[in-house]
Design an enzyme around this catalytic site. Structure first.
Site, PDB file in Angstrom:
ATOM      1  N   GLU A  81      -2.233   5.552 -10.799  1.00 51.93           N
ATOM      2  CA  GLU A  81      -3.572   5.557 -10.203  1.00 51.93           C
ATOM      3  C   GLU A  81      -4.282   6.895 -10.349  1.00 51.93           C
ATOM      4  O   GLU A  81      -5.483   6.993 -10.076  1.00 51.93           O
ATOM      5  CB  GLU A  81      -3.480   5.153  -8.734  1.00 51.93           C
ATOM      6  CG  GLU A  81      -3.123   3.679  -8.563  1.00 51.93           C
ATOM      7  CD  GLU A  81      -2.967   3.250  -7.117  1.00 51.93           C
ATOM      8  OE1 GLU A  81      -2.939   4.139  -6.235  1.00 51.93           O
ATOM      9  OE2 GLU A  81      -2.857   2.039  -6.871  1.00 51.93           O
ATOM     10  N   GLU A 112      20.624   2.187 -10.979  1.00 55.00           N
ATOM     11  CA  GLU A 112      20.536   3.355 -10.099  1.00 55.00           C
ATOM     12  C   GLU A 112      21.865   4.104  -9.971  1.00 55.00           C
ATOM     13  O   GLU A 112      21.901   5.217  -9.460  1.00 55.00           O
ATOM     14  CB  GLU A 112      20.050   2.939  -8.714  1.00 55.00           C
ATOM     15  CG  GLU A 112      21.043   2.143  -7.896  1.00 55.00           C
ATOM     16  CD  GLU A 112      20.542   1.892  -6.478  1.00 55.00           C
ATOM     17  OE1 GLU A 112      21.286   2.241  -5.541  1.00 55.00           O
ATOM     18  OE2 GLU A 112      19.434   1.369  -6.314  1.00 55.00           O
TER      19      GLU A 112
END
Length: 271
Positions: A81, A112
């Site tokens: 953004e 992960e």
């Protein structure tokens, strides 16, 4: 001080499946209300991280977010953004997630747990000591993130983190740790809830405060935003009208000519 994963502790609510919808929503909302207060306690830590981030970016560096699962996705959202909001290059703020782009939509099992892949993913970007890397992990124990920050430290690359457990291994590694302790989740261990909300709030603060410090806001307006849809074009026209006190038609013509609110205002002022 022993390390306790408060994000994994048992919810203080029992028999959730027996609660009517209204009670479920009220209880979730009551828990959510505690998150901004937890973020407030971490403001001094966030301030130090932002100040270092601004320093690195002004020296030509970049801001990297790195995480897994919800944490990784939140970093990518915040990074993605920045270009449309502040008009910066796409590679100034970069979000990296364990498992790659596939993991944005679909969980990649055990990604992960790889303590070497995080650094490998950073190396793709030719990471260097002008940059800053912020590891995001609610637990503060994610191997993918910890491994990345360990290598950053060895290579003199400044590091920060956002975690929701006090005294975590991740916070111990980071040069600029941010610890927002939100306590047990409404659904035990579901750290996409309060912990995710806390991380989102902190990310908003980091990117917004950094971009303001970098001169990407004038007054309180996003004068460098990308004009990527009709709504934003209309907003840009209104900004120019408000700033210069000119009619809509003239403001629209200026924006059409310069394709940037800041440039349109500056061009008018320099006539």
């Amino acid at each position: 001080m022993p390390f306790t994963r408060t994000t994994e502790q048992t919810s203080k609510y029992e028999h959730l499946e027996k609660m009517p919808v209204g009670e479920l929503l009220a209880n979730i909302n009551n828990e959510d209300k505690t998150v901004p207060l937890a973020v407030e306690k971490a403001l001094p830590q966030i301030e130090r991280l932002v100040e270092k981030t601004v320093q690195q970016l002004k020296a030509g560096g970049r801001l990297f977010y790195i995480g897994a699962g919800t944490s990784g996705r939140l970093g990518i959202v915040d990074a993605s953004e920045c270009p449309p909001t502040f008009g910066v290059p796409f590679d100034l703020v970069i979000g990296i997630i364990a498992g790659g782009d596939t993991a944005i939509r679909k969980a990649v099992e055990f990604a992960e747990d790889d303590d070497e892949q995080g650094w490998a993913d950073l190396e793709v970007w030719n990471i260097n000591e002008n940059d800053i890397v912020v590891g995001i992990a609610a637990s503060g124990t994610t191997p993918y993130v910890i491994g990345a920050l360990e290598k950053c430290n060895l290579n003199n690359i400044p590091t920060g983190c956002i975690t929701c457990n006090a005294g975590s291994p991740l916070a111990a590694l980071a040069n600029y740790p941010v610890e927002v302790v939100v306590g047990p989740e409404f659904v035990t261990g579901s750290s996409r809830m309060k912990a995710g909300t806390a991380q989102k709030l902190v990310l908003n603060m980091i990117s917004t405060a950094t971009m303001i410090q970098m001169g990407r806001v004038k007054g309180n307006k996003m004068v460098d935003m990308q004009l990527s849809n009709h709504k934003l074009v209309g907003r840009g026209v209104q900004m120019i009208m408000d700033e210069l006190g000119i009619p809509q038609e003239e403001a629209a013509a200026l924006l059409e000519e310069h394709q940037n609110v800041r440039k349109a205002i500056e061009a008018y002022a320099n006539r």
